[in-house]
Design an enzyme around this catalytic site. Structure first.
Site, PDB file in Angstrom:
ATOM      1  N   GLY A 170      -2.896  10.598 -10.794  1.00 53.18           N
ATOM      2  CA  GLY A 170      -4.050  10.444  -9.968  1.00 53.18           C
ATOM      3  C   GLY A 170      -3.612  10.585  -8.609  1.00 53.18           C
ATOM      4  N   GLY A 171      -4.565  10.352  -7.614  1.00 54.31           N
ATOM      5  CA  GLY A 171      -4.130  10.532  -6.309  1.00 54.31           C
ATOM      6  C   GLY A 171      -3.479   9.817  -5.562  1.00 54.31           C
ATOM      7  N   MET A 172      -2.660   8.816  -6.100  1.00 51.54           N
ATOM      8  CA  MET A 172      -2.041   7.690  -5.490  1.00 51.54           C
ATOM      9  C   MET A 172      -0.683   7.647  -6.398  1.00 51.54           C
ATOM     10  SD  MET A 172      -2.432   4.043  -4.122  1.00 51.54           S
ATOM     11  CE  MET A 172      -2.616   3.175  -5.691  1.00 51.54           C
ATOM     12  N   ASP A 207     -15.297   0.114  -9.935  1.00 52.20           N
ATOM     13  CA  ASP A 207     -15.108   1.399 -10.166  1.00 52.20           C
ATOM     14  C   ASP A 207     -15.040   1.766 -11.669  1.00 52.20           C
ATOM     15  OD1 ASP A 207     -14.621   4.103  -9.442  1.00 52.20           O
ATOM     16  OD2 ASP A 207     -12.440   3.990  -9.624  1.00 52.20           O
ATOM     17  N   ILE A 229       1.892  10.871 -18.741  1.00 56.10           N
ATOM     18  CA  ILE A 229       0.507  10.882 -19.704  1.00 56.10           C
ATOM     19  C   ILE A 229      -0.858  10.805 -18.661  1.00 56.10           C
ATOM     20  CG2 ILE A 229       1.371   9.624 -21.658  1.00 56.10           C
ATOM     21  CD1 ILE A 229       0.511   6.970 -20.436  1.00 56.10           C
TER      22      ILE A 229
END
Length: 322
Positions: A84-86, A197, A81
């Site tokens: 991301g970058g990590m 964030d 779903i």
């Protein structure tokens, strides 16, 4: 979306030569361009993978979380779903409790760098103690067959960035969303957690039309010197970060930093665009640090004056000194 950086000579995405001040494998432009794209945007995924693969085996099997079947311990993985970058997030069913959850796994599995693992677990530490109906809860963090994972509330819906989609939303709806989000953020502040964030893509909107604050990966404790992020990170997304954050002054951030970001979210809900945007990342950061936003009513005349006042008050640069 945030990328943890390690030293390299060239940007792993655009191959530009890195400046001495660039502490990672991405140049500032490419790194910050990941800032607020939806997690399933193909460009984001390609850039994220390019950033992560540097220094690691490049086979797809080494990039994906390592599990042999759709069963993962006590969980049955249903579908991906978010990415991301990590990490990558799956909708899953917890077999023992027969409930839907979201399972987030660290990319690279057992090959993940120690700093990635540390940040992954710190995210769970920040959100795990926040029991609030409008904060995405973390229920479990662990390792299964070498794969680090955490289990979160499953939110059946989209996120605020996709809901806005470049168009202003009705002012009453925007105000209702912001009130709920601000109450959740205040709950976190009262328990010593600064989010750092906040942005539309980190606000999940459930099928019940209730917003929920997600992704505490950049959180910081307010009641001590412990920083829940790692040295060398670029924090936040340029369109929503306060001036101190844009200037790299991590130690100066207070609760007012999250208030600023709430104002930026409200601005985008009212106008369809963030308060500051420019052709380049550097220009955007300069606007954040030095410019004043346009009045929302100049961009969308139907915005109520009182709501505009609240929005601009949150975005006041001097307000952050309080």
């Amino acid at each position: 979306m945030t990328v943890i950086m390690t030293a390299t000579n060239r940007c792993s995405v655009c191959q530009a030569e890195l400046c001495p001040s660039d502490e990672g494998n991405l140049c500032l432009r490419c790194l910050l361009s990941l800032g607020d794209q939806p997690a399933d945007d193909p460009t984001t995924i390609a850039s994220d993978r390019a950033a992560l693969v540097s220094g690691h085996p490049s086979r797809a099997s080494d990039i994906e979380p390592a599990f042999s079947t759709r069963r993962f311990g006590d969980y049955e993985l249903i579908e991906e779903i978010a990415r991301g970058g990590m990490g990558v997030v799956y909708k899953a069913r917890q077999k023992s409790l027969d409930r839907l959850v979201a399972v987030k796994m660290l990319l690279f599995g057992a090959l993940a760098k120690p700093e990635f693992i540390k940040r992954f677990r710190l995210e769970a530490a920040a959100a795990g103690g926040l029991d609030h109906p409008n904060i995405v809860g973390v229920h479990e963090v662990g390792i299964h067959e070498g794969q680090h994972f955490l289990v979160m509330d499953y939110v059946d819906g989209s996120n605020l960035a996709r809901l806005i989609a470049g168009q202003p939303m009705p002012s009453r709806r925007a105000a209702a969303y912001l009130k709920t989000i601000a109450e959740a953020v205040e709950f976190a502040h009262q328990r010593g957690i600064l989010h750092r964030d906040l942005k539309p893509s980190n606000i999940l909107i459930g099928s019940d039309d209730q917003p929920r604050v997600a992704d505490f990966g950049l959180a910081k404790r307010l009641d001590g010197d412990v920083d829940l992020t790692l040295t060398g990170q670029v924090l936040g997304s340029p369109n929503y970060m306060p001036p101190e954050q844009a200037a790299g002054k991590r130690g100066n951030l207070t609760r007012a930093a999250d208030v600023y970001s709430l104002g930026a979210i409200l601005y985008q809900m009212l106008t369809g665009r963030p308060p500051f945007q420019a052709d380049t990342i550097g220009s955007t950061l300069e606007l954040v640090k030095n410019a004043e936003p346009l009045s929302p009513r100049l961009l969308h005349a139907s915005v109520p004056r009182d709501l505009e006042t609240i929005c601009l008050k949150c975005l006041e640069k001097g307000f952050l000194e309080v």
